[in-house]
Scaffold this motif. Structure first.
Motif, PDB file in Angstrom:
ATOM      1  N   UNK A  27       0.848  -1.184   0.000  1.00 19.88           N
ATOM      2  CA  UNK A  27       0.000   0.000   0.000  1.00 19.88           C
ATOM      3  C   UNK A  27       0.882   1.233   0.000  1.00 19.88           C
ATOM      4  N   UNK A  28       0.343   2.380  -0.420  1.00 23.96           N
ATOM      5  CA  UNK A  28       1.135   3.621  -0.346  1.00 23.96           C
ATOM      6  C   UNK A  28       1.501   3.949   1.095  1.00 23.96           C
ATOM      7  N   UNK A  29       2.741   4.298   1.287  1.00 21.00           N
ATOM      8  CA  UNK A  29       3.241   4.541   2.641  1.00 21.00           C
ATOM      9  C   UNK A  29       2.798   5.911   3.136  1.00 21.00           C
ATOM     10  N   UNK A  30       2.501   5.985   4.444  1.00 19.42           N
ATOM     11  CA  UNK A  30       2.191   7.247   5.119  1.00 19.42           C
ATOM     12  C   UNK A  30       3.445   7.831   5.748  1.00 19.42           C
ATOM     13  N   UNK A  31       4.270   6.980   6.337  1.00 21.39           N
ATOM     14  CA  UNK A  31       5.522   7.410   6.971  1.00 21.39           C
ATOM     15  C   UNK A  31       6.428   6.192   7.107  1.00 21.39           C
ATOM     16  N   UNK A  32       7.717   6.449   7.191  1.00 18.29           N
ATOM     17  CA  UNK A  32       8.690   5.390   7.442  1.00 18.29           C
ATOM     18  C   UNK A  32       9.603   5.840   8.575  1.00 18.29           C
ATOM     19  N   UNK A  33      10.210   4.884   9.254  1.00 24.24           N
ATOM     20  CA  UNK A  33      11.119   5.186  10.364  1.00 24.24           C
ATOM     21  C   UNK A  33      12.049   4.002  10.570  1.00 24.24           C
ATOM     22  N   UNK A  34      13.269   4.295  10.966  1.00 27.33           N
ATOM     23  CA  UNK A  34      14.240   3.254  11.322  1.00 27.33           C
ATOM     24  C   UNK A  34      14.425   3.260  12.830  1.00 27.33           C
ATOM     25  N   UNK A  35      14.531   2.072  13.416  1.00 25.45           N
ATOM     26  CA  UNK A  35      14.666   1.955  14.869  1.00 25.45           C
ATOM     27  C   UNK A  35      15.427   0.683  15.202  1.00 25.45           C
ATOM     28  N   UNK A  36      16.027   0.681  16.400  1.00 26.66           N
ATOM     29  CA  UNK A  36      16.749  -0.486  16.915  1.00 26.66           C
ATOM     30  C   UNK A  36      15.866  -1.164  17.948  1.00 26.66           C
ATOM     31  N   UNK A  37      15.553  -2.419  17.717  1.00 27.00           N
ATOM     32  CA  UNK A  37      14.612  -3.141  18.582  1.00 27.00           C
ATOM     33  C   UNK A  37      15.297  -3.890  19.714  1.00 27.00           C
ATOM     34  N   UNK A  38      16.622  -4.111  19.648  1.00 26.45           N
ATOM     35  CA  UNK A  38      17.295  -4.872  20.693  1.00 26.45           C
ATOM     36  C   UNK A  38      18.753  -4.433  20.746  1.00 26.45           C
ATOM     37  N   UNK A  39      19.532  -5.104  21.589  1.00 25.25           N
ATOM     38  CA  UNK A  39      20.944  -4.777  21.794  1.00 25.25           C
ATOM     39  C   UNK A  39      21.871  -5.776  21.122  1.00 25.25           C
ATOM     40  N   UNK A  40      21.354  -6.523  20.181  1.00 31.15           N
ATOM     41  CA  UNK A  40      22.178  -7.532  19.529  1.00 31.15           C
ATOM     42  C   UNK A  40      23.209  -6.879  18.616  1.00 31.15           C
ATOM     43  N   UNK A  41      24.296  -7.594  18.370  1.00 28.69           N
ATOM     44  CA  UNK A  41      25.365  -7.140  17.481  1.00 28.69           C
ATOM     45  C   UNK A  41      25.450  -8.088  16.290  1.00 28.69           C
ATOM     46  N   UNK A  42      25.794  -7.601  15.111  1.00 27.13           N
ATOM     47  CA  UNK A  42      26.064  -6.188  14.787  1.00 27.13           C
ATOM     48  C   UNK A  42      24.792  -5.339  14.870  1.00 27.13           C
ATOM     49  N   UNK A  43      25.011  -4.033  15.080  1.00 25.37           N
ATOM     50  CA  UNK A  43      23.897  -3.119  15.272  1.00 25.37           C
ATOM     51  C   UNK A  43      23.268  -2.794  13.926  1.00 25.37           C
TER      52      UNK A  43
END
Length: 599
Positions: free
Chosen positions: A91-107
């Protein structure tokens, strides 16, 4: 082909933009652009607004990629100036965002794409999880109407009439009911077929996402764990857990949110400022909606939070700045319509925060607080704006234009965004001298006399002031000793008199409250009432045998107004003494107008 390659290589070379004329500050003032032209693709065929533009370190190598979700339902990824990949969206996007969900490596960050009632979460640019917004509660009356329609004996006309009645009563109907009511009322067969097709399906109403941002959980680091903040069409603000699979906080808003500005940490202290569709700004602090609401002059078209200020752009070509407590600090009036706004943050010896504003006339302005420090003129209208790190360059501005072109600007490391001396300080009118009249000879002689005789003038003033105070004290003592006040201190006694009038007329009742505030009793106290000619009293004399200290004595006297017009006058009350012809205490009772009785 060689000519095209040479022109493309020349376009990659940074060049300083030319100066631009300030359209609203004066014809002689020119402010230069601080941006370097890094790269431009006029045939990128990208149509995306600011919420759909992000930069993220997708590979964990320190080189940030450009992510754009355009209107053609494609997610495009740029690495430098090369289009690295394209991904189809449902579907057409309204907004996008990048986020880190945990502390695992590599980041490696996750990518969230908000579209309709869903949030699609990607890991390594591959679909990972689809979060669906919680369904909206259906009104019980509407649910009962659709439950009754499941029987074969149900009348489609009655179903439509019941839904129309609920809509007229202000009930928020589901999309299924609205689709049914949207069918032509004369087309009974189409309505019956719609009811027969949907009546056995569960009645579920989904909402849509209007805006999305991220909030860091417990650390202010670029790769810290963060959560998604989502605004919905059902006037809700949702905060998801770090994994993006469930709702951890939910707040009900008075109106539909359209812009979100987040500051603080979720586990420590945070504030979320929301620009709503009703033209107001609302603040949520630590999961609770505060009672403060800022009413705007027109609809908001951009929202930015800097330090302790809330900056909002409105559709009347105005930028307003408010303190977090709601007080307006300043306003900026622009020559054209505001298209989008973005926060510019530079980390140097000290952090510099400025405001990026894209206008409909093709200008991109930079404001440091309320001062204009840069104007960049573009050949096309910018519709999307994002500032941040791209590649390995920290200070990069990404712009998408209405024609579908994509351009990248770089802020030089030596760029000065501080307020210059020409724009700060008092207005130029302050340097214009006032038309002060010339000093006359009489004025000069008067000032000279005041300098020479200052001591004598001060002594005369102090003497007259003391005389005024003495005369005032004597007059006050005379009022008390002559019995003309409400309190009397004559003949070694202290009396207090209070008179009240009751009744509407022509019959009244006067209540007298007499109190001995002294230390000794008073004996044989006569009380005299002297009325005006328009009044008749039941008694004009009272004899009080004794007034003991501290006790409150009450006396009553009936008064009748004999004037045919119901006029009003006054009645004098005197507290006399057997040893003096001067009244000990006196009072004047102002009588009200009498209401005339109809014959």
């Amino acid at each position: 082909m060689e000519g095209d390659a040479q022109s493309q290589q020349q376009s990659l070379k940074p060049r300083i933009e030319t100066e631009a004329m300030v359209g609203s500050t004066g014809p002689a003032e020119r402010i230069s652009s601080v941006w370097l032209d890094a790269w431009q693709d006029p045939v990128a065929n990208v149509r995306a607004y600011s919420p759909c533009i992000r930069m993220a370190d997708l590979a964990g190598d320190g080189e940030y990629r450009l992510l754009i979700a355009d209107a053609s339902k494609k997610l495009k990824v740029w690495k430098g100036t090369v289009l690295q990949s394209e991904h189809n969206l449902l579907e057409p996007a309204v907004a996008i965002a990048s986020f880190y969900s945990d502390l695992s490596t590599p980041r490696l960050p996750a990518l969230a794409v908000a579209a309709g009632p869903f949030v699609f979460i990607y890991r390594n640019l591959r679909p990972y999880y689809k979060f669906t917004l919680p369904p909206v509660d259906i009104d019980p009356q509407e649910a009962e109407v659709w439950a009754d329609s499941k029987t074969d004996k149900s009348d489609p006309l009655k179903v439509v009439e019941d839904l129309l009645g609920l809509r007229d009563n202000g009930v928020s109907l589901s999309s299924r009911s609205l689709d049914l009511l949207a069918i032509d009322e004369n087309d009974t067969a189409a309505r019956s077929a719609f009811i027969a097709e949907h009546r056995h399906q569960p009645l579920i109403q989904q909402t849509c996402i209007t805006c999305m941002e991220t909030i860091q959980k417990n650390m202010e680091e670029p790769d810290a764990v963060s959560c998604l903040v989502i605004g919905t069409e059902r006037c809700q603000l949702l905060i998801l857990d770090p994994s993006g699979t469930s709702v951890s906080h939910k707040v009900k808003l008075p109106a539909v949110p359209v812009f979100i500005a987040v500051t603080g940490l979720l586990d420590v202290d945070y504030r979320i400022v929301v620009a709503a569709r009703d033209g107001n700004l609302y603040t949520m602090k630590n999961g609770e909606l505060t009672g403060m609401a800022i009413e705007l002059e027109s609809q908001p078209c951009g929202l930015v939070r800097t330090n302790k200020n809330i900056i909002v752009g409105c559709m009347n070509n105005t930028i307003h700045s408010f303190h977090v407590k709601g007080k307006k600090t300043y306003s900026i009036y622009l020559p054209s319509t505001i298209v989008t706004m973005e926060l510019l943050t530079i980390q140097r010896q000290r952090m510099v925060k400025a405001l990026l504003v894209a206008l409909a006339n093709g200008e991109v302005r930079v404001y440091n607080e309320k001062h204009l420090v840069s104007i960049h003129q573009t050949n096309d209208i910018p519709i999307g704006l994002r500032f941040g790190r791209f590649g390995r360059e920290d200070n990069t501005m990404i712009m998408t234009h209405s024609s579908g072109s994509l351009s990248i600007k770089i802020l030089p490391r030596h760029a000065n965004l501080e307020v210059t001396g020409n724009t700060a300080g008092p207005p130029p009118e302050q340097d214009i001298p006032l038309n002060v009249p010339k000093k006359t000879k009489l004025y000069v002689e008067q000032t000279q006399r005041e300098r020479e005789q200052a001591i004598d003038m001060h002594r005369i003033f102090q003497r007259d002031l003391c005389k005024l105070r003495l005369s005032t004290a004597r007059a006050y003592v005379k009022v008390l000793t002559d019995g003309q006040g409400a309190i009397s201190y004559t003949s070694g006694s202290s009396l207090r008199l209070n008179a009240q009038v009751q009744g509407l007329g022509p019959l009244f009742k006067i209540k007298l409250n007499l109190q001995n505030t002294g230390n000794k009793p008073i004996f044989n106290v006569p009380v005299m009432l002297t009325p005006a000619p328009i009044y008749q009293l039941s008694t004009t004399q009272m004899h009080i045998p004794v007034l003991l200290p501290g006790l409150l004595y009450q006396f009553e006297a009936e008064v009748q107004c004999v004037d045919h017009n119901g006029a009003a006058d006054s009645i004098h009350v005197f507290i006399c003494s057997a040893s003096s012809s001067v009244p000990v205490l006196s009072a004047i009772v102002k009588m009200p107008l009498s209401e005339l009785l109809e014959p």
